[in-house]
Design a protein around this motif. Structure first.
Motif, PDB file in Angstrom:
ATOM      1  N   GLY A 324      -3.608  -9.690  -0.743  1.00 51.63           N
ATOM      2  CA  GLY A 324      -3.162  -8.273  -1.224  1.00 51.63           C
ATOM      3  C   GLY A 324      -2.494  -7.637  -0.340  1.00 51.63           C
ATOM      4  O   GLY A 324      -1.697  -6.624  -0.492  1.00 51.63           O
ATOM      5  N   LYS A 327       1.219  -8.277   0.107  1.00 53.66           N
ATOM      6  CA  LYS A 327       1.912  -7.524  -1.019  1.00 53.66           C
ATOM      7  C   LYS A 327       1.911  -5.888  -0.826  1.00 53.66           C
ATOM      8  O   LYS A 327       2.914  -5.266  -1.336  1.00 53.66           O
ATOM      9  CB  LYS A 327       1.173  -7.630  -2.355  1.00 53.66           C
ATOM     10  CG  LYS A 327       1.423  -9.170  -2.765  1.00 53.66           C
ATOM     11  CD  LYS A 327       0.899  -9.314  -4.254  1.00 53.66           C
ATOM     12  CE  LYS A 327       1.526 -10.914  -4.862  1.00 53.66           C
ATOM     13  NZ  LYS A 327       1.312 -10.800  -6.138  1.00 53.66           N
ATOM     14  N   PRO A 435      -1.930  -7.188  -6.461  1.00 57.08           N
ATOM     15  CA  PRO A 435      -2.438  -6.691  -5.312  1.00 57.08           C
ATOM     16  C   PRO A 435      -3.775  -6.004  -5.308  1.00 57.08           C
ATOM     17  O   PRO A 435      -4.425  -6.078  -4.085  1.00 57.08           O
ATOM     18  CB  PRO A 435      -1.402  -5.713  -4.723  1.00 57.08           C
ATOM     19  CG  PRO A 435      -0.437  -5.709  -5.916  1.00 57.08           C
ATOM     20  CD  PRO A 435      -0.860  -6.323  -6.712  1.00 57.08           C
ATOM     21  N   VAL A 436      -4.114  -5.130  -6.052  1.00 56.88           N
ATOM     22  CA  VAL A 436      -5.319  -4.401  -5.886  1.00 56.88           C
ATOM     23  C   VAL A 436      -6.456  -5.247  -6.267  1.00 56.88           C
ATOM     24  O   VAL A 436      -7.597  -5.113  -5.540  1.00 56.88           O
ATOM     25  CB  VAL A 436      -5.205  -3.123  -6.998  1.00 56.88           C
ATOM     26  CG1 VAL A 436      -5.350  -3.643  -8.479  1.00 56.88           C
ATOM     27  CG2 VAL A 436      -6.603  -2.482  -6.808  1.00 56.88           C
ATOM     28  N   LEU A 439      -7.021  -7.060  -2.969  1.00 56.66           N
ATOM     29  CA  LEU A 439      -7.417  -6.342  -2.062  1.00 56.66           C
ATOM     30  C   LEU A 439      -8.961  -6.184  -2.017  1.00 56.66           C
ATOM     31  O   LEU A 439      -9.729  -5.959  -1.122  1.00 56.66           O
ATOM     32  CB  LEU A 439      -6.879  -4.960  -1.748  1.00 56.66           C
ATOM     33  CG  LEU A 439      -5.447  -5.150  -0.965  1.00 56.66           C
ATOM     34  CD1 LEU A 439      -4.671  -3.966  -1.461  1.00 56.66           C
ATOM     35  CD2 LEU A 439      -5.770  -5.312   0.226  1.00 56.66           C
TER      36      LEU A 439
ATOM     37  N   TYR B  60      -4.481   3.549  -5.404  1.00 57.76           N
ATOM     38  CA  TYR B  60      -3.875   2.205  -5.650  1.00 57.76           C
ATOM     39  C   TYR B  60      -2.703   2.396  -6.655  1.00 57.76           C
ATOM     40  O   TYR B  60      -1.745   1.703  -6.673  1.00 57.76           O
ATOM     41  CB  TYR B  60      -4.735   1.072  -5.890  1.00 57.76           C
ATOM     42  CG  TYR B  60      -5.682   0.729  -4.642  1.00 57.76           C
ATOM     43  CD1 TYR B  60      -5.122   0.647  -3.502  1.00 57.76           C
ATOM     44  CD2 TYR B  60      -7.105   0.527  -4.973  1.00 57.76           C
ATOM     45  CE1 TYR B  60      -5.783   0.344  -2.367  1.00 57.76           C
ATOM     46  CE2 TYR B  60      -7.778   0.151  -3.586  1.00 57.76           C
ATOM     47  CZ  TYR B  60      -7.098  -0.107  -2.457  1.00 57.76           C
ATOM     48  OH  TYR B  60      -7.955  -0.187  -1.596  1.00 57.76           O
ATOM     49  N   LEU B  65      -0.051  -0.381  -6.364  1.00 60.64           N
ATOM     50  CA  LEU B  65      -0.533  -1.648  -6.129  1.00 60.64           C
ATOM     51  C   LEU B  65      -1.523  -1.917  -7.563  1.00 60.64           C
ATOM     52  O   LEU B  65      -1.912  -3.045  -7.736  1.00 60.64           O
ATOM     53  CB  LEU B  65      -1.710  -1.608  -5.292  1.00 60.64           C
ATOM     54  CG  LEU B  65      -1.081  -1.477  -3.454  1.00 60.64           C
ATOM     55  CD1 LEU B  65      -2.241  -1.078  -2.589  1.00 60.64           C
ATOM     56  CD2 LEU B  65      -0.394  -2.765  -3.209  1.00 60.64           C
ATOM     57  N   ASP B  66      -1.399  -1.041  -8.414  1.00 62.21           N
ATOM     58  CA  ASP B  66      -2.111  -1.185  -9.673  1.00 62.21           C
ATOM     59  C   ASP B  66      -1.240  -0.372 -10.497  1.00 62.21           C
ATOM     60  O   ASP B  66      -0.481   0.519 -10.559  1.00 62.21           O
ATOM     61  CB  ASP B  66      -3.627  -0.689  -9.691  1.00 62.21           C
ATOM     62  CG  ASP B  66      -4.372  -1.216 -10.705  1.00 62.21           C
ATOM     63  OD1 ASP B  66      -4.090  -2.090 -11.279  1.00 62.21           O
ATOM     64  OD2 ASP B  66      -5.632  -0.837 -10.597  1.00 62.21           O
ATOM     65  N   ALA B  89       7.771  -4.132  -5.043  1.00 67.25           N
ATOM     66  CA  ALA B  89       7.352  -4.614  -3.869  1.00 67.25           C
ATOM     67  C   ALA B  89       8.162  -4.061  -2.818  1.00 67.25           C
ATOM     68  O   ALA B  89       7.789  -3.461  -1.859  1.00 67.25           O
ATOM     69  CB  ALA B  89       7.773  -6.211  -3.703  1.00 67.25           C
ATOM     70  N   ARG B  92       7.172  -0.557  -2.374  1.00 64.62           N
ATOM     71  CA  ARG B  92       5.690  -0.549  -1.403  1.00 64.62           C
ATOM     72  C   ARG B  92       6.207  -0.507   0.085  1.00 64.62           C
ATOM     73  O   ARG B  92       5.620   0.027   0.942  1.00 64.62           O
ATOM     74  CB  ARG B  92       5.044  -1.548  -2.001  1.00 64.62           C
ATOM     75  CG  ARG B  92       4.147  -1.366  -3.138  1.00 64.62           C
ATOM     76  CD  ARG B  92       3.102  -2.126  -3.419  1.00 64.62           C
ATOM     77  NE  ARG B  92       3.469  -3.434  -3.602  1.00 64.62           N
ATOM     78  CZ  ARG B  92       3.368  -4.225  -4.644  1.00 64.62           C
ATOM     79  NH1 ARG B  92       3.196  -3.585  -5.749  1.00 64.62           N
ATOM     80  NH2 ARG B  92       3.785  -5.463  -4.775  1.00 64.62           N
ATOM     81  N   PHE B 100      -6.088   0.726   5.323  1.00 61.83           N
ATOM     82  CA  PHE B 100      -7.296   0.050   4.624  1.00 61.83           C
ATOM     83  C   PHE B 100      -8.463   0.211   5.452  1.00 61.83           C
ATOM     84  O   PHE B 100      -8.636   0.377   6.486  1.00 61.83           O
ATOM     85  CB  PHE B 100      -7.316  -1.312   4.300  1.00 61.83           C
ATOM     86  CG  PHE B 100      -6.215  -1.569   3.278  1.00 61.83           C
ATOM     87  CD1 PHE B 100      -6.128  -1.246   2.005  1.00 61.83           C
ATOM     88  CD2 PHE B 100      -4.899  -2.122   3.733  1.00 61.83           C
ATOM     89  CE1 PHE B 100      -5.019  -1.534   1.124  1.00 61.83           C
ATOM     90  CE2 PHE B 100      -3.749  -2.346   3.074  1.00 61.83           C
ATOM     91  CZ  PHE B 100      -3.910  -1.905   1.677  1.00 61.83           C
ATOM     92  N   HIS B 104      -7.483  -4.744   7.495  1.00 60.59           N
ATOM     93  CA  HIS B 104      -6.756  -6.361   6.898  1.00 60.59           C
ATOM     94  C   HIS B 104      -5.754  -6.460   7.860  1.00 60.59           C
ATOM     95  O   HIS B 104      -4.552  -6.439   7.421  1.00 60.59           O
ATOM     96  CB  HIS B 104      -5.998  -5.697   5.721  1.00 60.59           C
ATOM     97  CG  HIS B 104      -7.105  -5.513   4.527  1.00 60.59           C
ATOM     98  ND1 HIS B 104      -8.030  -6.362   4.526  1.00 60.59           N
ATOM     99  CD2 HIS B 104      -7.276  -4.897   3.455  1.00 60.59           C
ATOM    100  CE1 HIS B 104      -9.011  -6.176   3.326  1.00 60.59           C
ATOM    101  NE2 HIS B 104      -8.494  -5.053   2.766  1.00 60.59           N
ATOM    102  N   PHE B 121       9.014  -8.766   5.301  1.00 62.41           N
ATOM    103  CA  PHE B 121       9.347  -8.794   4.160  1.00 62.41           C
ATOM    104  C   PHE B 121      10.373  -7.926   3.710  1.00 62.41           C
ATOM    105  O   PHE B 121      11.208  -7.932   2.701  1.00 62.41           O
ATOM    106  CB  PHE B 121       8.069  -8.452   3.362  1.00 62.41           C
ATOM    107  CG  PHE B 121       7.082  -9.265   3.670  1.00 62.41           C
ATOM    108  CD1 PHE B 121       7.022 -10.752   3.322  1.00 62.41           C
ATOM    109  CD2 PHE B 121       5.720  -8.958   4.249  1.00 62.41           C
ATOM    110  CE1 PHE B 121       6.105 -11.352   3.708  1.00 62.41           C
ATOM    111  CE2 PHE B 121       4.653  -9.637   4.613  1.00 62.41           C
ATOM    112  CZ  PHE B 121       4.853 -11.239   4.077  1.00 62.41           C
TER     113      PHE B 121
END
Lengths: 442, 259
Positions: A324, A327, A435-436, A439, B60, B65-66, B89, B92, B100, B104, B121
């Protein structure tokens, strides 16, 4: 970028070393099983081939008129069956892949007389120019034939006897005559009406052949000599139009062309046989055996593949959040897929490389063990056989397992492919993970 | 550095009638239900609300991301709700820097490598990646920690590494999901001051999801969510004009809290 992703994958492999080692060990076992089982078939094949004879036998094709009989009598009228005529021999020369066509005619009768001793041999007429293609070597003298000269097969001199002693009921023990160093002649007989006429032909031996060919009990003479004597023996002039050779030997240019040449001869209506065909059947047998044993090893590799798949699934589950994260900071699905596929491929490659190493180690150990065992038994005069092996180990020179470089390379590629294939599904799942979800995964 | 950069759209983030439904068995949960909001460039926005209010879901979705069930999103003039995988991608990568609660960081990589990860990336060369990562770590006073792995760093240091990573591609927007949630209050304040400074000095648009009013006090604007709806939207400070008395106690403490 591929390099960077590879380095990420390499770094990931370092996380769970014990798991990596165990997973790779599965691939190692599978790879070793495949390599050794296939190597065994190569070793056995080599042993079988070395038992057949010298390599020149593999390019030999015996051509004969094809008198094949079906269940209800001859399929063809005998006169329609192609014969070994002068014309046919010329046609054989035209076949691609033919190095030489060696027509032969036998002397009709005749005995060998050395002093008081007599012996017999098949006396074959051959064109002296074709001697180099015959696949024979001389242990004494040199391969050449002039008028009234002969070349002696290795064992022609083994069975000579004294006809007078035999007639007296005396000792019939065969005597060994060294024909190469003894004067001898040929006795020919013409059976006309009444008593046969004998003719004595003084001949000189130019060469004694090495043993192990199909000419151990034969003598070679110039074709022109044989034809001349046959005319005298039969009392008829030989017409080239009606003449038939007794046998024709076709020599192919290489082992690979033997089969096409044989096929071409059969297409022309002749029978064709030789070790090349036999070798082909042997090769086919060993190919089948290789597939079967390779398949058995492949089962071990298949089990290992499930191990890799399991490990990759676990790794991906553990690192879901990381996927996640990757991404979130810009990795595409393809990037994630690449990283995990490289990881899986590396697991396979590592196991495969270790398997190749282990295979070579085991190959050397086992082959050395067999070599020393057969040396011991060979010392006791039993010909080097090992009782528990169904083959004569003296023939394989102590190499029961033979790993050609191609096999090692193939095994490496196979192990890597197995790793990649096993990792594909988990890696695809990882790549497609939203991704969500990744995560938030707990 | 203090001036706002030119060339940025006046409205950096906009969404209209944004909805997200989850199916839980036979029940349909409305995590977000018709949310519309506009965030100007350079604004520091705190999204607040109790657990399950939909605040993280909103973040998100705005960050790509969502995907929303319904509604439109326009971020930095890109209709992200309509972008495909590769484009999303790239979006982002270039537009958003994420921070976060749990940092992470990749445990196998050093601080420097973690910061430089977005560069991989983005297809950036190794030298450029490492130089840029080093400069960022230097700015965040972590120059002596570049070869440390996350496990060798304190929580505050880890979150600063994560901030450096979020800044790596110099995105116009920083999105942080409970950035202080795993930190003690002092370290949390240091992190918030950094985010505040990114907004004030570099003109970055900052979105922070939090349930901590102390964290929200760093924001220009506080959006309150409850049950998927915006229940309160209050601008407490106009951009470029700090409200007097808002941050007096913290002035001058910056260096003491830097670990």
């Amino acid at each position: 970028m591929f390099y960077e992703l590879s380095m990420l994958a390499v770094g990931n492999l370092g996380r769970a070393r014990a798991r990596l080692i165990m997973t790779s060990a599965g691939v190692l076992v599978g790879t070793t099983a495949v390599i050794l089982l296939v190597a065994l078939t190569f070793g056995l094949q080599r042993a079988a081939e070395s038992g057949i004879g010298n390599s020149s036998a593999l390019t030999e094709i015996q051509v004969y008129p094809n008198y094949s009989f079906g269940p209800s009598g001859p399929e063809q009228q005998p006169e329609e069956i192609p014969q070994l005529t002068v014309e046919a021999v010329q046609k054989f020369w035209q076949i691609p892949g033919v190095a030489a066509v060696i027509p032969m005619t036998n002397l009709q009768g005749g005995e060998i007389q050395a002093g008081r001793l007599q012996g017999y041999a098949q006396i074959i007429g051959i064109d002296p120019q074709l001697l180099p293609y015959l696949g024979v070597t001389a242990t004494q003298g040199s391969l050449s034939l002039e008028r009234d000269e002969v070349i002696i097969g290795a064992h022609v001199g083994d069975y000579f006897f004294d006809p007078d002693a035999a007639a007296d009921g005396g000792d019939f023990q065969p005597t060994l005559v060294n024909l190469f160093e003894t004067d001898f002649r040929l006795n020919l007989y013409q059976y006309g009406s009444g008593t046969p006429t004998q003719r004595r032909v003084q001949v000189d031996a130019t060469a004694l052949l090495a043993e192990g060919t199909s000419y151990d009990y034969a003598m070679f003479m110039a074709l022109s000599d044989v034809l001349r004597w046959n005319e005298w023996i039969t009392g008829t002039k030989i017409e080239p139009k009606n003449f038939r050779y007794d046998q024709v030997l076709v020599r192919a240019t290489s082992r690979e062309t033997t089969v096409p040449v044989s096929d071409a001869l059969r297409e022309m209506g002749y029978g064709a046989g030789g070790l090349g065909d036999y070798i082909n059947q042997l090769n086919q047998f060993f190919s089948t055996m290789r597939l079967m044993l390779g398949g058995v090893g492949g089962v071990a590799l298949l089990v290992a593949a499930f191990g890799v798949a399991n490990t990759m699934t676990m790794a991906i589950l553990e690192r879901t959040k990381e996927i996640g994260l990757m991404k979130a900071i810009g990795a595409t699905d393809r990037d994630v897929l690449t990283v995990f596929l490289i990881e899986a491929g590396l697991v396979g490659l590592a196991g495969g490389a270790a398997g190749v190493g282990l295979s070579f180690l085991l190959q050397n150990l086992i082959n050395q063990g067999i070599a020393s065992l057969s040396a011991q038994q060979g010392g006791s005069g039993q010909g080097g056989g090992i009782s528990f092996l169904p083959i004569d180990t003296s023939q394989i020179g102590g190499s029961l397992f033979v790993i050609p470089p191609e096999l090692a390379a193939f095994a490496l590629v196979l192990a890597t492919t197995v790793g990649l294939a096993a990792g594909l599904y988990p890696a695809l799942r990882a790549a497609r993970l939203p991704p969500v979800i990744a995560l938030k995964m707990e | 550095m203090a001036e706002r950069r030119n060339g940025r759209p006046q409205i950096m983030i906009a969404c209209r009638d944004l909805s997200k439904w989850f199916e839980l068995g036979e029940q349909v949960v409305h995590a977000l239900d018709g949310v519309s909001v506009q965030i100007p460039s350079g604004q520091f926005v705190a999204i607040m609300g109790p657990s399950g209010s939909g605040k993280s879901t909103l973040l998100y979705m705005l960050g790509g991301l969502d995907r929303p069930t319904n509604g439109d999103i326009l971020v930095s003039e890109q209709p992200t709700s309509q972008l495909g995988g590769e484009d999303l991608a790239a979006f982002r990568s270039r537009t958003i820097g994420f921070i976060f609660q749990a940092f992470h960081l990749v445990p196998t990589l050093t601080a420097l490598e973690n910061v430089a990860l977005p560069g991989i990336f983005a297809g950036m060369g190794r030298d450029e990646r490492e130089q840029r990562a080093f400069r960022l770590l230097e700015r965040l006073e972590l120059a002596d920690r570049i070869d440390h792995r996350p496990s060798q760093l304190s929580g505050g240091q880890q979150q600063r590494v994560a901030i450096a990573r979020a800044l790596f591609n110099d995105p116009p927007i920083i999105m942080a999901d409970e950035p202080t949630g795993a930190l003690d209050s002092k370290t949390g304040q240091t992190v918030m001051r950094m985010l505040r400074s990114l907004c004030t000095r570099q003109g970055k648009t900052v979105l922070v999801v939090t349930h901590d009013p102390g964290v929200a006090s760093y924001a220009d604007r506080v959006v309150q969510l409850r049950d998927g709806h915006i229940v309160d939207d209050r601008t407490v400070r106009v951009i470029g004009q700090p409200i007097a008395g808002q941050l007096p106690a913290r002035a001058g403490q910056e260096h003491e809290h830097a670990e």
